[in-house]
Design a protein around this motif. Structure first.
Motif, mmCIF file in Angstrom:
data_model
loop_
_atom_site.group_PDB
_atom_site.id
_atom_site.type_symbol
_atom_site.label_atom_id
_atom_site.label_comp_id
_atom_site.label_asym_id
_atom_site.label_seq_id
_atom_site.Cartn_x
_atom_site.Cartn_y
_atom_site.Cartn_z
ATOM 1 N N ARG A 13 0.854 -1.193 0.000
ATOM 2 C CA ARG A 13 0.000 0.000 0.000
ATOM 3 C C ARG A 13 0.887 1.239 0.000
ATOM 4 O O ARG A 13 1.857 1.305 0.758
ATOM 5 N N ILE A 14 0.538 2.190 -0.846
ATOM 6 C CA ILE A 14 1.295 3.455 -0.858
ATOM 7 C C ILE A 14 0.856 4.272 0.351
ATOM 8 O O ILE A 14 -0.307 4.662 0.465
ATOM 9 N N GLU A 15 1.795 4.504 1.270
ATOM 10 C CA GLU A 15 1.486 5.290 2.474
ATOM 11 C C GLU A 15 1.657 6.781 2.203
ATOM 12 O O GLU A 15 0.900 7.596 2.709
ATOM 13 N N ARG A 16 2.702 7.117 1.455
ATOM 14 C CA ARG A 16 2.977 8.524 1.116
ATOM 15 C C ARG A 16 3.649 8.550 -0.238
ATOM 16 O O ARG A 16 4.417 7.651 -0.570
ATOM 17 N N ILE A 17 3.359 9.591 -0.992
ATOM 18 C CA ILE A 17 4.063 9.759 -2.263
ATOM 19 C C ILE A 17 4.243 11.256 -2.473
ATOM 20 O O ILE A 17 3.282 12.019 -2.327
ATOM 21 N N ALA A 18 5.468 11.673 -2.755
ATOM 22 C CA ALA A 18 5.721 13.109 -2.860
ATOM 23 C C ALA A 18 6.966 13.358 -3.696
ATOM 24 O O ALA A 18 7.917 12.568 -3.649
ATOM 25 N N PRO A 19 6.968 14.465 -4.463
ATOM 26 C CA PRO A 19 8.187 14.795 -5.209
ATOM 27 C C PRO A 19 9.314 15.189 -4.274
ATOM 28 O O PRO A 19 9.074 15.887 -3.278
ATOM 29 N N ILE A 20 10.518 14.735 -4.556
ATOM 30 C CA ILE A 20 11.678 15.185 -3.761
ATOM 31 C C ILE A 20 12.686 15.929 -4.629
ATOM 32 O O ILE A 20 13.604 16.547 -4.105
ATOM 33 N N THR A 21 12.535 15.843 -5.947
ATOM 34 C CA THR A 21 13.282 16.704 -6.875
ATOM 35 C C THR A 21 12.303 16.960 -8.033
ATOM 36 O O THR A 21 11.235 16.344 -8.099
ATOM 37 N N PRO A 22 12.668 17.828 -8.989
ATOM 38 C CA PRO A 22 11.736 18.069 -10.099
ATOM 39 C C PRO A 22 11.403 16.797 -10.889
ATOM 40 O O PRO A 22 10.368 16.744 -11.550
ATOM 41 N N ARG A 23 12.263 15.765 -10.839
ATOM 42 C CA ARG A 23 12.020 14.572 -11.668
ATOM 43 C C ARG A 23 11.934 13.273 -10.880
ATOM 44 O O ARG A 23 11.852 12.190 -11.445
ATOM 45 N N ILE A 24 11.962 13.373 -9.558
ATOM 46 C CA ILE A 24 11.947 12.145 -8.738
ATOM 47 C C ILE A 24 10.869 12.238 -7.667
ATOM 48 O O ILE A 24 10.775 13.241 -6.953
ATOM 49 N N VAL A 25 10.041 11.179 -7.559
ATOM 50 C CA VAL A 25 9.120 11.082 -6.424
ATOM 51 C C VAL A 25 9.634 10.034 -5.443
ATOM 52 O O VAL A 25 10.263 9.052 -5.834
ATOM 53 N N SER A 26 9.337 10.279 -4.171
ATOM 54 C CA SER A 26 9.605 9.287 -3.132
ATOM 55 C C SER A 26 8.284 8.570 -2.861
ATOM 56 O O SER A 26 7.245 9.215 -2.688
ATOM 57 N N VAL A 27 8.326 7.250 -2.829
ATOM 58 C CA VAL A 27 7.127 6.439 -2.604
ATOM 59 C C VAL A 27 7.368 5.601 -1.353
ATOM 60 O O VAL A 27 8.284 4.779 -1.328
ATOM 61 N N MET A 28 6.550 5.830 -0.319
ATOM 62 C CA MET A 28 6.663 5.051 0.921
ATOM 63 C C MET A 28 5.620 3.942 0.882
ATOM 64 O O MET A 28 4.426 4.219 0.760
#
Ligand SMILES: Cc1cc2nc3c(=O)[nH]c(=O)nc-3n(C[C@H](O)[C@H](O)[C@H](O)COP(=O)(O)OP(=O)(O)OC[C@H]3O[C@@H](n4cnc5c(N)ncnc54)[C@H](O)[C@@H]3O)c2cc1C
Length: 246
Positions: A13-28
Motif C-alpha cells: 500500500r502506498i502510504e505517502r508519495i511526494a516529489p523530492i526533486t523536479p524529476r523524482i518522487v519518493s514512494v513510501m
C-alpha cells in the motif's frame, strides 16, 4: 528458478508519495517483506483491469530497519511505468511487490570499509540505503559519497546528506558533481566525473576504498567505473548496478 521468480508477490500500500526533486518522487510503501540488506531492490508490478501488467525493478532507498520501504522513482517521459508514479499513483493505492532481491550489490555494516559510493541521478537509491544503514550502525568506517546530477535541485536527499556531513565531518564526505549547474559548496564539482577528478577526490579523502559501489544509468556506470579503474581503484573492489538507458 531464479531468486526473483521464487519470490512471492505481496500486496503493498502506498502510504505517502511526494516529489523530492523536479524529476523524482519518493514512494513510501507498507508491505510484508523480509528485512532487506542495504543495496537490494524490489520488483513492482502494476496491473490494469484488462489483465495487462508491467513490472520494473526499483532499489530500496530506506534503511533496512525502516518501518516502510522507500522507493525513489525518476520520471522518464517516454517510459511506461515511471510516469504512473508521477501522474496517477496516490496514497492509499495498492500495487504488487516482490523481494527483497539481489545478493551482489549489497553492503552490511560488518562488511566494513572504507566505503566509496558513486551515484548518478536516481542511482542514489541503493547507496542511500547504505548511507542510512552505516549511520545507524554508528558510522565507524570512513565513507565518501560522490553524487552526480544535472543541478543541485536534482540531487535527492541533499539536505539529509548535508546534515550528516555536518554531524560526522570526520567520517562522512559528501561531494556533489553537478553537470549543468555551478558547484554549490566548496569541494563540489561543476562537471562530469572523470578519472582525474576521481583520483583528486580520493587524495582529498585520504582513504583507500575497500568497497566501491557505483549505481546509475548504463552510461553513467560505465564512465564512473572506467574512471575509477584509471584512478587505480582495484577492479575487484568495484560493484556496479545499472538502471538501463543510454
Ligand atoms: C536493479 C534495478 C534497480 C532499479 N532501481 C531504480 C530506482 O531506484 N529508481 C528508478 O527511477 N529507476 C530504477 N531502475 C530502473 C527501472 O527499473 C525502470 O527501468 C525505469 O523506471 C524506466 O521504466 P519505464 O517503464 O518508465 O520506462 P521504459 O518504458 O522501460 O523505457 C522507456 C525508455 O527509457 C529508456 N530507459 C530505461 N531506463 C532508463 C534510465 N535509467 N535512464 C535513461 N533512460 C532509460 C529505455 O531504454 C526506453 O527507451 C532500476 C533498474 C534496475 C535493473
Amino acid at each position: 528458478m531464479s531468486g526473483a521468480a521464487a519470490s512471492p508477490w505481496h500486496e503493498a500500500r502506498i502510504e505517502r508519495i511526494a516529489p523530492i526533486t523536479p524529476r523524482i518522487v519518493s514512494v513510501m510503501l507498507a508491505a510484508p517483506l523480509a528485512r532487506p540488506v542495504a543495496g537490494q531492490h524490489v520488483d513492482v508490478k502494476l496491473s490494469a483491469e484488462d489483465g495487462y501488467s508491467a513490472q520494473r525493478s526499483y532499489s530500496i532507498a530506506s534503511a533496512p530497519s525502516a518501518p516502510h520501504i522507500e522507493l525513489i522513482i525518476e520520471k522518464l517521459d517516454e517510459g511506461e511505468v515511471s510516469p504512473y508514479f508521477h501522474e496517477v499513483a496516490q496514497a492509499g493505492d495498492t500495487l504488487e511487490l516482490r523481494g527483497p532481491l539481489g545478493g551482489h550489490f549489497i553492503w552490511r555494516p560488518q562488511d566494513g570499509g572504507p566505503l566509496l559510493l558513486v551515484a548518478g541521478g536516481s542511482g542514489i537509491a541503493p547507496l542511500m540505503a547504505m548511507v542510512r544503514d552505516w549511520r545507524e550502525a554508528g558510522g565507524t568506517t570512513p565513507l565518501m559519497l560522490v553524487y552526480s546530477a544535472r543541478t543541485w535541485a536534482e540531487l535527492a536527499f541533499a539536505d539529509e546528506l548535508e546534515q550528516l556531513q555536518a554531524q560526522m565531518p570526520q567520517r562522512f564526505l559528501f561531494v556533489a558533481a553537478t553537470t549543468r549547474g555551478a558547484p554549490r559548496r566548496e569541494g563540489d564539482l561543476g562537471r562530469r566525473l572523470d578519472a582525474v577528478q576521481l583520483q583528486d577526490l580520493q587524495a582529498r579523502w585520504g582513504q583507500v576504498p575497500r568497497h566501491v559501489f557505483v549505481c546509475g544509468s548504463n552510461r553513467f556506470v560505465e564512465a564512473a567505473a572506467d574512471g575509477l579503474l584509471a584512478a587505480n581503484v582495484p577492479a575487484g573492489a568495484i560493484r556496479t548496478e545499472r538502471y538501463g538507458g543510454a
